[in-house]
Design a protein around this motif. Structure first.
Motif, PDB file in Angstrom:
ATOM      1  N   VAL A  93       0.803  -1.256  -0.132  1.00 43.48           N
ATOM      2  CA  VAL A  93      -0.140   0.156   0.035  1.00 43.48           C
ATOM      3  C   VAL A  93       0.843   1.344  -0.013  1.00 43.48           C
ATOM      4  O   VAL A  93       1.871   1.124   0.789  1.00 43.48           O
ATOM      5  N   VAL A  94       0.576   2.181  -0.766  1.00 42.28           N
ATOM      6  CA  VAL A  94       1.346   3.301  -0.786  1.00 42.28           C
ATOM      7  C   VAL A  94       0.490   4.461  -0.324  1.00 42.28           C
ATOM      8  O   VAL A  94      -0.607   4.818  -0.594  1.00 42.28           O
ATOM      9  N   GLU A  95       1.237   5.280   0.799  1.00 43.23           N
ATOM     10  CA  GLU A  95       0.677   6.252   1.598  1.00 43.23           C
ATOM     11  C   GLU A  95       1.611   7.551   1.168  1.00 43.23           C
ATOM     12  O   GLU A  95       3.013   7.535   1.099  1.00 43.23           O
ATOM     13  N   ALA A  96       0.893   8.783   0.926  1.00 47.75           N
ATOM     14  CA  ALA A  96       1.445   9.883   0.784  1.00 47.75           C
ATOM     15  C   ALA A  96       1.338  10.900   2.106  1.00 47.75           C
ATOM     16  O   ALA A  96       0.176  10.691   2.640  1.00 47.75           O
ATOM     17  N   SER A  97       2.194  11.471   2.831  1.00 47.25           N
ATOM     18  CA  SER A  97       2.077  12.468   3.905  1.00 47.25           C
ATOM     19  C   SER A  97       3.012  13.532   3.842  1.00 47.25           C
ATOM     20  O   SER A  97       4.082  13.431   3.016  1.00 47.25           O
ATOM     21  N   GLY A  98       2.858  14.502   4.647  1.00 44.63           N
ATOM     22  CA  GLY A  98       3.693  15.673   4.866  1.00 44.63           C
ATOM     23  C   GLY A  98       2.971  16.973   3.921  1.00 44.63           C
ATOM     24  O   GLY A  98       3.211  16.852   2.677  1.00 44.63           O
ATOM     25  N   GLY A  99       2.697  17.800   4.686  1.00 47.68           N
ATOM     26  CA  GLY A  99       2.095  19.618   4.027  1.00 47.68           C
ATOM     27  C   GLY A  99       0.898  19.227   3.469  1.00 47.68           C
ATOM     28  O   GLY A  99       1.027  19.868   2.349  1.00 47.68           O
ATOM     29  N   VAL A 100       0.258  18.327   3.436  1.00 44.05           N
ATOM     30  CA  VAL A 100      -1.107  18.124   2.506  1.00 44.05           C
ATOM     31  C   VAL A 100      -1.990  19.140   2.930  1.00 44.05           C
ATOM     32  O   VAL A 100      -2.590  19.433   4.117  1.00 44.05           O
ATOM     33  N   THR A 101      -2.498  20.027   1.801  1.00 45.52           N
ATOM     34  CA  THR A 101      -3.391  21.072   2.243  1.00 45.52           C
ATOM     35  C   THR A 101      -4.616  20.742   1.146  1.00 45.52           C
ATOM     36  O   THR A 101      -4.475  19.982   0.252  1.00 45.52           O
ATOM     37  N   LEU A 102      -5.685  21.535   1.136  1.00 50.77           N
ATOM     38  CA  LEU A 102      -6.944  21.458   0.407  1.00 50.77           C
ATOM     39  C   LEU A 102      -6.487  21.662  -1.056  1.00 50.77           C
ATOM     40  O   LEU A 102      -6.892  21.270  -1.975  1.00 50.77           O
TER      41      LEU A 102
END
Length: 290
Positions: free
Chosen positions: A245-254
């Motif tokens: 599974v690939v997860e993206a994270s960090g500094g996510v905004t709308l």
């Protein structure tokens, strides 16, 4: 997660904090026999969450209070909507008012912000999840609110899943470089995984592309791509190629979440859902008598 026992424990502590020796104002100025009817009214549009928590604030203050919550958790509403009606002894209604409102406003604010993120990634296949960046003691409430907004929950605590983050990896492969680093990282992760029950999910955070293969070789179930640029996210998805599974994270905004979702990641974790959601503007309009 949001069990009746958890609700009563947390709400009970909040009531004790707010009125440790009773409500001086209500006791001094309101007749003991006075009754009140109050409406929980939305001052702005949003997504509701925390109906059971709101009701508990009044129930635990005085069992004689009756609360009719008409809005369901996860239901959208417009400004001016009546979300609940409270009836009972006026002293108790006003004593519980602020605690009930605080929880409903906080939880509905989280649900509303989560719904905006979920809408932003519609039809991409990516799911929006929360993080452990929750208010201490209120994780169950805030995680429930994320679900009300259409999001999903990450691991609940340090005890129910493994997440090896950058600081863990720094210790695991301390001093190793180049090919030696890759081997050291794989071997260290494999050794740790071997000590875990086979049912335990293992996630590993990486902050550069060259860490991906050593992490996959160790048997990680989820790979978190932390603070990756969009092009590197796409490369990471291609490298992993369905092996985890690939997860993206960090500094996510709308403003950025849609583009992140379109790289092909499976999960996007957003700390802002709980640590930066504004409270929704709700009010309790009270009238004396039935």
């Amino acid at each position: 997660m949001l069990t009746p026992q958890t609700i009563d424990r947390v709400v009970g502590a909040a009531l004790e904090e707010d009125a440790p020796w009773g409500d001086l104002t209500a006791q001094a100025f309101l007749p003991a026999e006075a009754t009140a009817r109050a409406e929980l009214v939305a001052r702005e549009a949003g997504v509701f969450s925390g109906g059971a928590v709101f009701a508990a604030a009044f129930r635990l203050t005085d069992p004689a209070i009756r609360v009719d919550v008409s809005a369901r958790d996860g239901e959208t509403f417009d400004a001016g909507a009546v979300l609940a009606v409270v009836k009972g002894p006026a002293r108790a209604v006003l004593t519980a008012e602020r605690v009930g409102l605080n929880f409903a406003q906080r939880m509905s604010g989280i649900a509303t912000l989560t719904a905006q993120y979920v809408a932003a990634v519609a039809n991409t296949g990516a799911r929006i999840v929360d993080t452990r960046k929750t208010t201490p003691g209120l994780r169950a409430f805030e995680r429930h609110a994320v679900r009300s907004g259409g999001g999903f929950n990450h691991r609940h605590s340090l005890s129910d899943a493994v997440m090896a983050k950058d600081n863990h990896l720094a210790v695991l492969a301390a001093g190793a470089k180049g090919a030696d680093y890759a081997a050291a990282l794989t071997n260290a992760l494999r050794a740790g995984i071997a000590r875990l029950p086979h049912t335990t999910h293992v996630e590993v955070e990486v902050d550069r592309l060259e860490q991906i293969e050593p992490v996959l070789a160790a048997g990680a179930h989820t790979v978190m791509l932390d603070n990756f640029a969009l092009d590197d996210l796409r490369r990471g998805v291609d490298l992993i190629a369905g092996r985890a599974v690939v997860e993206a994270s960090g500094g996510v905004t709308l403003d950025t979440v849609r583009a992140i979702a379109e790289t092909g990641v499976d999960v996007i974790s957003v700390g802002a859902l709980t640590h930066s959601a504004p409270a929704l503007d709700l009010g309790l309009d009270v009238a004396i008598g039935d």
